[in-house]
Motif scaffolding. Sequence first.
Motif, short mmCIF file in Angstrom:
data_model
loop_
_atom_site.label_atom_id
_atom_site.label_comp_id
_atom_site.label_asym_id
_atom_site.label_seq_id
_atom_site.Cartn_x
_atom_site.Cartn_y
_atom_site.Cartn_z
N GLY A 34 1.83 -7.11 -4.23
CA GLY A 34 3.21 -6.78 -4.57
C GLY A 34 4.17 -5.95 -3.92
O GLY A 34 5.38 -5.62 -4.37
N GLY A 35 3.49 -5.09 -3.25
CA GLY A 35 4.04 -3.87 -2.82
C GLY A 35 4.75 -4.08 -1.36
O GLY A 35 4.31 -4.92 -0.70
N ARG A 36 5.18 -3.02 -0.64
CA ARG A 36 5.85 -2.99 0.53
C ARG A 36 5.82 -1.73 1.06
O ARG A 36 5.97 -0.88 0.40
CB ARG A 36 7.26 -3.73 0.63
CG ARG A 36 8.32 -3.05 -0.13
CD ARG A 36 9.64 -3.81 -0.10
NE ARG A 36 10.73 -2.95 -0.88
CZ ARG A 36 11.42 -2.08 -0.57
NH1 ARG A 36 11.09 -1.37 0.45
NH2 ARG A 36 12.00 -1.15 -1.48
N ILE A 37 5.57 -1.69 2.47
CA ILE A 37 5.88 -0.39 3.17
C ILE A 37 7.15 -0.62 3.75
O ILE A 37 7.58 -1.15 4.64
CB ILE A 37 4.94 -0.13 4.09
CG1 ILE A 37 3.49 -0.32 3.34
CG2 ILE A 37 5.08 0.73 5.03
CD1 ILE A 37 2.40 -0.55 4.41
N VAL A 68 4.65 3.77 0.11
CA VAL A 68 4.31 2.18 -0.59
C VAL A 68 5.15 2.18 -1.73
O VAL A 68 5.13 2.85 -2.56
CB VAL A 68 2.82 1.99 -0.82
CG1 VAL A 68 2.95 0.65 -1.51
CG2 VAL A 68 2.04 2.43 0.21
N VAL A 69 6.14 1.10 -1.80
CA VAL A 69 7.05 0.81 -2.49
C VAL A 69 6.57 -0.43 -3.49
O VAL A 69 6.48 -1.46 -2.74
CB VAL A 69 8.41 0.75 -2.38
CG1 VAL A 69 9.56 0.38 -3.52
CG2 VAL A 69 9.03 2.00 -1.74
N THR A 70 6.29 -0.20 -4.56
CA THR A 70 5.62 -1.54 -5.49
C THR A 70 6.22 -1.33 -6.97
O THR A 70 6.64 -0.44 -7.59
CB THR A 70 4.06 -1.62 -5.30
OG1 THR A 70 3.64 -2.55 -6.06
CG2 THR A 70 3.60 -0.15 -5.98
N GLU A 71 5.95 -2.49 -7.65
CA GLU A 71 6.39 -2.70 -9.03
C GLU A 71 4.98 -2.62 -9.63
O GLU A 71 4.96 -2.49 -11.04
CB GLU A 71 6.95 -3.95 -9.11
CG GLU A 71 8.58 -3.94 -8.91
CD GLU A 71 9.15 -5.18 -9.29
OE1 GLU A 71 8.82 -5.86 -10.04
OE2 GLU A 71 10.21 -5.54 -8.41
N ALA A 72 3.71 -2.54 -9.05
CA ALA A 72 2.37 -2.51 -9.70
C ALA A 72 2.43 -1.16 -10.49
O ALA A 72 3.05 -0.17 -9.81
CB ALA A 72 1.53 -3.00 -8.68
N ASN A 73 1.45 -1.10 -11.13
CA ASN A 73 1.07 0.29 -12.01
C ASN A 73 0.18 0.92 -10.98
O ASN A 73 0.14 2.49 -11.35
CB ASN A 73 0.74 0.02 -13.40
CG ASN A 73 1.53 -0.42 -14.38
OD1 ASN A 73 2.81 -0.42 -14.11
ND2 ASN A 73 1.40 -1.11 -15.31
N ASP A 74 -0.35 0.53 -10.16
CA ASP A 74 -1.44 1.10 -9.20
C ASP A 74 -1.86 0.35 -8.18
O ASP A 74 -1.15 -0.77 -7.99
CB ASP A 74 -2.52 1.46 -10.20
CG ASP A 74 -3.14 0.39 -10.54
OD1 ASP A 74 -3.07 -0.78 -9.95
OD2 ASP A 74 -3.63 0.52 -12.00
N LEU A 75 -2.28 1.16 -7.27
CA LEU A 75 -2.80 0.41 -6.07
C LEU A 75 -4.42 0.24 -5.96
O LEU A 75 -5.03 0.66 -5.24
CB LEU A 75 -2.47 1.12 -4.99
CG LEU A 75 -0.97 1.36 -4.31
CD1 LEU A 75 -0.70 2.18 -3.32
CD2 LEU A 75 -0.37 0.01 -4.20
N ASP A 76 -4.82 -0.19 -7.24
CA ASP A 76 -6.45 -0.26 -7.40
C ASP A 76 -7.09 -1.03 -6.45
O ASP A 76 -8.10 -0.82 -5.98
CB ASP A 76 -6.69 -0.74 -8.89
CG ASP A 76 -6.57 0.12 -9.94
OD1 ASP A 76 -6.31 1.36 -9.78
OD2 ASP A 76 -6.30 -0.42 -11.11
N SER A 77 -6.71 -2.25 -5.84
CA SER A 77 -7.19 -3.18 -4.88
C SER A 77 -7.49 -2.37 -3.62
O SER A 77 -8.10 -2.22 -3.00
CB SER A 77 -6.70 -4.32 -4.78
OG SER A 77 -7.06 -5.06 -3.73
N THR A 78 -6.25 -1.78 -3.04
CA THR A 78 -6.40 -1.03 -1.93
C THR A 78 -7.33 0.37 -1.94
O THR A 78 -7.97 0.52 -1.14
CB THR A 78 -4.69 -0.44 -1.69
OG1 THR A 78 -4.16 -1.65 -1.44
CG2 THR A 78 -4.79 0.29 -0.30
N ASP A 79 -7.14 0.94 -3.16
CA ASP A 79 -8.14 1.82 -3.52
C ASP A 79 -9.62 1.53 -3.29
O ASP A 79 -10.39 2.07 -2.79
CB ASP A 79 -7.75 2.55 -4.63
CG ASP A 79 -9.01 4.02 -5.26
OD1 ASP A 79 -9.07 4.81 -4.13
OD2 ASP A 79 -9.34 3.97 -6.20
N ARG A 80 -10.01 0.36 -3.84
CA ARG A 80 -11.40 -0.07 -3.74
C ARG A 80 -11.59 -0.41 -2.51
O ARG A 80 -12.81 0.03 -1.93
CB ARG A 80 -11.30 -1.32 -4.73
CG ARG A 80 -12.71 -1.90 -4.93
CD ARG A 80 -12.94 -3.12 -5.82
NE ARG A 80 -14.05 -3.55 -6.15
CZ ARG A 80 -14.97 -4.14 -5.55
NH1 ARG A 80 -14.41 -4.65 -4.50
NH2 ARG A 80 -16.04 -4.37 -6.12
#
Length: 118
Positions: A34-37, A68-80
């Motif tokens: 749900g993010g965007r660059i 990165v602009v997102t409404e998510a609380n974190d970028l856990d999936s990308t970090d993983r």
Amino acid sequence: MRVYELMIIYNGDLDEEAVAAWQTQVTTNIEAEGGRIPTVFDTEPWGRRRFAYQIDHKWEGFYVVLEVVTEANDLDSTDRILRLADRSDVVRHKIMRLPDDEAARRGLIGEAEPADVG
């Protein structure tokens, strides 16, 4: 909205095509969360840079910075994905949440709104 800065250091031995393939995978994953660059800033490839010290028997890496602009609380999936990446491709990565006033100064979000406390 939350704004993150993501720095990725790829192995300096990778060619431009391999780095571009990784960037496509990272961007696709961020968009799936749900993010965007923002296209204005897109990616900022710093190119090959020399390390201050040797990492995994290498002295150079290919640096890329993403905003990165997102409404998510974190970028856990990308970090993983980046943590589990083969060490021969991704040397290091760092995800940092930008303060709202800095994100507004960079034009990534509108007027800075107070962050949620709690």
